[in-house]
Design an enzyme around this catalytic site. Structure first.
Site, PDB file in Angstrom:
ATOM      1  N   ASP A 172       0.860  -1.179   0.000  1.00 34.49           N
ATOM      2  CA  ASP A 172       0.000   0.000   0.000  1.00 34.49           C
ATOM      3  C   ASP A 172       0.897   1.230   0.000  1.00 34.49           C
ATOM      4  O   ASP A 172       1.611   1.470   0.979  1.00 34.49           O
ATOM      5  CB  ASP A 172      -0.910   0.004   1.234  1.00 34.49           C
ATOM      6  N   GLU A 262     -20.757  -6.158 -14.331  1.00 36.53           N
ATOM      7  CA  GLU A 262     -21.827  -6.626 -13.441  1.00 36.53           C
ATOM      8  C   GLU A 262     -23.156  -6.039 -13.902  1.00 36.53           C
ATOM      9  O   GLU A 262     -23.203  -4.907 -14.381  1.00 36.53           O
ATOM     10  CB  GLU A 262     -21.526  -6.217 -11.993  1.00 36.53           C
ATOM     11  N   HIS A 280     -21.518 -10.201  -5.664  1.00 35.98           N
ATOM     12  CA  HIS A 280     -21.250  -8.915  -5.010  1.00 35.98           C
ATOM     13  C   HIS A 280     -21.964  -8.849  -3.658  1.00 35.98           C
ATOM     14  O   HIS A 280     -22.772  -7.944  -3.386  1.00 35.98           O
ATOM     15  CB  HIS A 280     -21.692  -7.748  -5.903  1.00 35.98           C
ATOM     16  N   GLY A 282     -20.330  -8.599  -0.697  1.00 35.86           N
ATOM     17  CA  GLY A 282     -19.427  -8.102   0.334  1.00 35.86           C
ATOM     18  C   GLY A 282     -20.108  -7.338   1.441  1.00 35.86           C
ATOM     19  O   GLY A 282     -19.764  -7.475   2.617  1.00 35.86           O
TER      20      GLY A 282
END
Length: 530
Positions: A172, A262, A280, A282
């Site tokens: 990161d 999607e 999807h 999450g």
């Protein structure tokens, strides 16, 4: 009373928050699917609360003349044209923290599922087979997890993985070594992560920098037998390349909750062995859906009622407490910018802003936006703190900021300087204890001027008769002077006058003053003091 449209399915508790805060809320949970109808009615609303079904396009925003804020209940704002919203001056908010735990837990669950081939084993068992030897898995304990993106969600994944006795390496660019040490993870470059990781999980937004971060080239650099988990955003992984590497056996498995397109009806990953796919999910828990709905209602209400900005993607965040303290300073910054904007006819190349004393410790990003908005309003009256920086960037204007400790008699002040190809012009101001902004310096000349809606600015050589001429001319033309401020660089040097008057100064009065030959410049100014 502000009016908010909810065009997607939000919980009744979120609707009630708007009502309890005194906001007129229009709950039409299916309206977001009808883009033509939404475009037709959007002009009636100050706020728009959405989930993922509503697509806020440039066409819809063209009709949103009263819209001030769009609130997305969730983290992803792929369904909002942020550039168009910014140009329109509409704040775009999301709720990045309401579903953090849920999304992180889903990533961990997907990692377990692909490690132990749970979905395939479940389907086989449901089919009446007993293929115990077919589904040989791997342990997570002792394995190395590579986390791409160690922010809010990635940080939770790191914590959970360490609890599972995994070794964690993180890539990161914004992760400091100090933070990595505190998290108990090894901060590494992407190249090293690819070589070391047994599992790789992604937790970054989809940007130009992160798109296809796991490209074919990078996937080929991974350790043989690696397993890839993506519960962040579709488009982070080259799905075609991943499918090829799964078929070749280089990648042992993959677990994907998000896809490049999607809803995903077809995908190169579908149908491959040891690939776990979910639609999807999450953020799809009862707790997360409730949390983000409540948060977006609170955030939008705070902004519409108090000016507090939270989790905005195109505007610096300003807390309710900051909004109270900074209110006069924001207004001052707008006035300083407005003065510069009204006085400058040349294209501006750069804007330099100096913050001194107490103001230097405030939210400078928000104050910068106020200065830029004030400058830009002359060319575009509809510009605001959201759209102004976008317009400035489009014009190639360079913005620089300096902050310093108290350096003079004032507890704090703001000085704005603009640079054109022909000159530099500056003005400074402060906020007195009564909360009223004042101009304290123009062109390096010290003054103390109260700011009014209608003002007259003049420059001249420091000679007798200026005050009398200004006063007499105003009186002869029935223009009442509320406040009169003078300043000069030196005896017989350059002098300025700033008059706060009750009504706009007629053009004929300006012509009369100019005809006296005493004044180098005569200019009317207008300020929004409401």
């Amino acid at each position: 009373m502000p009016k908010v449209l909810i065009s997607d399915k939000l919980s009744p508790a979120a609707v009630q928050i708007f009502k309890d805060r005194g906001i007129d809320v229009d709950f039409q949970p299916d309206l977001g699917k009808d883009k033509d109808k939404l475009a037709e009615v959007i002009g009636q609303y100050d706020g728009l609360a959405i989930r993922s079904a509503t697509k806020v396009t440039e066409k819809i925003l063209e009709n949103a003349d009263n819209l001030k804020v769009i609130g997305r209940a969730g983290i992803g704002v792929d369904n909002v044209d942020r550039e168009a919203a910014s140009k329109k001056g509409v704040i775009v908010m999301n709720t990045p923290f309401g579903n953090m735990i849920t999304t992180a837990e889903h990533a961990i669950a997907m990692m377990f599922a692909v490690a132990r081939q749970i979905p395939e084993a479940s389907a086989s068992t449901h089919a009446g087979k007993w293929e115990k030897s077919k589904f040989m898995g791997v342990e997570l304990t002792g394995k190395t997890l590579g986390v791409i993106g160690a922010g809010n969600i990635g940080g939770i994944v790191c914590d959970r993985a360490r609890g599972l006795k995994m070794k964690v390496v993180a890539y990161d660019p914004f992760l400091s070594q100090e933070k990595a040490d505190k998290m108990g993870v090894a901060k590494v470059e992407l190249e090293e992560l690819l070589k070391r990781a047994d599992f790789i999980t992604l937790h970054v937004p989809l940007t130009d920098q992160t798109r296809n971060i796991l490209s074919r080239e990078n996937l080929e650099k991974t350790k043989k037998g690696v397993r890839i988990i993506n519960c962040a955003r579709g488009g982070l992984v080259d799905e075609e390349a991943l499918a090829d590497l799964l078929k070749s056996g280089h990648v042992a498995g993959a677990a994907f909750d998000v896809f490049a397109e999607e809803p995903a009806k077809e995908n190169p990953l579908f149908g491959l062995p040891n690939v776990v796919c979910t639609p999807h999910l999450g953020a799809a828990t009862t707790e997360a859906q409730e949390n983000v709905a409540l948060q977006v209602a609170d955030q939008m209400s705070d902004y519409l009622l108090t000016g507090a900005v939270t989790n905005a993607l195109n505007m610096p965040s300003v807390t309710a407490e900051e909004a109270k303290v900074m209110g006069p300073w924001i207004k001052l910054s707008e006035h300083l910018g407005s003065f510069i904007g009204q006085m400058t006819d040349e294209p501006i190349k750069a804007i330099n802003i100096l913050y001194d004393g107490v103001v230097s410790e405030m939210n400078l990003a928000a104050l910068n936006c106020a200065v830029i908005a004030g400058i830009m309003k002359r060319a575009n009256p509809d510009v605001n703190m959201v759209s102004a920086p976008v317009i400035a960037a489009e014009r190639g204007i360079q913005i620089s900021t300096t902050n310093q400790e108290q350096s003079g008699v004032f507890e704090g002040y703001v000085k704005v300087t603009v640079v054109t190809s022909k000159f530099e012009r500056s003005i400074a101001g402060t906020v007195f204890s009564d909360g009223k902004p004042r101009f304290i310096q123009i062109k390096g000349i010290n003054i103390d001027a109260e700011i009014g809606q209608h003002m007259l600015y003049t420059t001249n050589e420091d000679v007798p008769g200026i005050i009398g001429t200004l006063g007499a001319t105003m009186g002869e033309n029935n223009v009442n002077i509320a406040n009169f401020t003078l300043g000069r660089s030196a005896i017989k040097g350059e002098a300025i006058a700033l008059l706060y008057v009750d009504d706009p100064v007629p053009a004929a009065v300006l012509d009369k003053l100019q005809s006296t030959g005493l004044f180098q410049q005569v200019k009317t100014l207008e300020f929004d003091v409401a």
